[in-house]
Motif scaffolding. Structure first.
Motif, PDB file in Angstrom:
ATOM      1  N   GLY A 134      -1.469 -32.182 -28.837  1.00  0.00           N
ATOM      2  CA  GLY A 134      -2.196 -32.640 -27.658  1.00  0.00           C
ATOM      3  C   GLY A 134      -1.351 -33.571 -26.810  1.00  0.00           C
ATOM      4  N   VAL A 135      -0.627 -34.463 -27.466  1.00  0.00           N
ATOM      5  CA  VAL A 135       0.269 -35.380 -26.752  1.00  0.00           C
ATOM      6  C   VAL A 135       1.355 -34.589 -26.030  1.00  0.00           C
ATOM      7  N   LEU A 136       1.943 -33.623 -26.725  1.00  0.00           N
ATOM      8  CA  LEU A 136       2.995 -32.809 -26.117  1.00  0.00           C
ATOM      9  C   LEU A 136       2.458 -32.009 -24.934  1.00  0.00           C
ATOM     10  N   GLY A 137       1.222 -31.484 -25.076  1.00  0.00           N
ATOM     11  CA  GLY A 137       0.620 -30.722 -23.985  1.00  0.00           C
ATOM     12  C   GLY A 137       0.449 -31.551 -22.731  1.00  0.00           C
ATOM     13  N   ALA A 138       0.119 -32.826 -22.908  1.00  0.00           N
ATOM     14  CA  ALA A 138      -0.042 -33.720 -21.760  1.00  0.00           C
ATOM     15  C   ALA A 138       1.311 -34.092 -21.147  1.00  0.00           C
ATOM     16  N   LEU A 139       2.368 -34.103 -21.963  1.00  0.00           N
ATOM     17  CA  LEU A 139       3.698 -34.484 -21.480  1.00  0.00           C
ATOM     18  C   LEU A 139       4.416 -33.348 -20.755  1.00  0.00           C
ATOM     19  N   ILE A 140       4.133 -32.104 -21.137  1.00  0.00           N
ATOM     20  CA  ILE A 140       4.814 -30.940 -20.542  1.00  0.00           C
ATOM     21  C   ILE A 140       4.194 -30.628 -19.184  1.00  0.00           C
ATOM     22  N   SER A 141       5.027 -30.421 -18.179  1.00  0.00           N
ATOM     23  CA  SER A 141       4.557 -30.346 -16.794  1.00  0.00           C
ATOM     24  C   SER A 141       4.029 -28.976 -16.366  1.00  0.00           C
ATOM     25  N   VAL A 142       4.417 -27.882 -17.030  1.00  0.00           N
ATOM     26  CA  VAL A 142       4.012 -26.543 -16.575  1.00  0.00           C
ATOM     27  C   VAL A 142       2.551 -26.274 -16.924  1.00  0.00           C
TER      28      VAL A 142
END
Length: 297
Positions: A24-32
């Motif tokens: 979830g954290v990674l999903g929020a950090l990735i811009s696409v």
């Protein structure tokens, strides 16, 4: 099945859920966008597994029937992840992860239907408690309606492929299941992107996106997905779903560490979360007492 093996599988599952909480954290950090993010994720994941199989000289051949079962299950897996990341981008990590806890209710309903088992009143009650908690969150976090709906739909998909995989893992190794389902997910998402005209410049990645995607694709997908499927050989789909519901606990803590005030919610949100997590923790205690009561008769 020994108690030692059960404890080992439970430990593996808890570590896997912790890793899933970090997605979830990674999903929020990735811009696409969510669809592009999942496309990259499953591509990295199944290529990683393929390289691993080649290194280990593993025979990955399966029958045509099995291939199509796993291939079509991959469509459900892909849809689950797209809805999951869309929920994050439409709300917050915390809201999405709590909504995903409704997998317990959906599993309690779907598993007896698919596996032709008797519906457990205790499991239905647990699921309804979770839904009550989600309704409370809906009331206080109405600005995140789109994210909540996507999170619930994601939970439906997760419930379905968990039940399917709990049957598949009885007959074949978890890495094989993971590989063909991830490959299937990538093909289905590719078809969607092609038909919708979304193979475009919006897929361009920043350097930070590539770094986060490699973590997401290798650690949080290839390794965690296979680990999560492997424990289903001895743990029921409902038990797996219950432990998977700890993902909000791990994910919310990680989200606070990364995003701070951005993840702060209303009192209603935390009240609903307590209802959901309370139902999750109380379920095994009540079930164990009920089992002892029957044994003593």
């Amino acid at each position: 099945m020994t108690n030692k093996q059960i404890k080992t599988d439970l430990l593996i599952l808890h570590i896997t859920v912790l890793v899933w909480g970090f997605t979830g954290v990674l999903g929020a950090l990735i811009s696409v966008s969510a669809a592009h993010l999942v496309w990259y994720r499953v591509l990295i994941a199944f290529v990683t597994l393929f390289v691993y199989f080649k290194w280990k000289k593993t025979d990955i051949r399966v029958s045509r029937e099995v291939f199509f079962k796993l291939f079509f299950t991959g469509a459900v897996v892909g849809l689950h992840w797209i809805l999951f990341f869309q929920a994050i981008k439409s709300s917050t990590v915390s809201v999405t992860l709590v909504c995903l806890s409704s997998i317990t209710l959906f599993t309690a309903i779907f598993e007896p239907i698919i596996n032709r088992k008797k519906i457990s009143p205790l499991e239905i009650f647990t699921g309804l408690m979770i839904i009550a908690g989600i309704c409370l969150i809906f009331t206080f976090e109405s600005q995140y309606t789109t994210g909540i709906i996507c999170g619930l739909a994601s939970a439906v998909c997760a419930s379905l492929f968990s039940i399917i995989n709990s049957r598949q893992v009885q007959n074949r190794p978890a890495p094989i299941i993971g590989f063909y389902e991830l490959f299937g997910a990538w093909i289905w998402i590719s078809l969607y992107l092609a038909v919708s005209g979304n193979f475009n410049q919006e897929m361009r990645l920043r350097l930070s996106d590539l770094f986060y995607l490699l973590i997401l694709g290798i650690l949080c997908t290839s390794v965690a997905y296979v680990a999560g499927v492997s424990v289903m050989k001895f743990l029921s789909a409902f038990r797996v779903a219950l432990i998977t519901n700890l993902e909000p606990v791990y994910g919310i803590i990680l989200a606070f560490l990364f995003f701070g005030k951005r993840e702060q919610m209303t009192a209603g949100f935390y009240g609903g979360s307590v209802m959901i997590l309370g139902a999750i923790f109380l379920y095994p205690v009540v079930k164990n007492k009920m089992g002892r009561g029957r044994a003593g008769r």
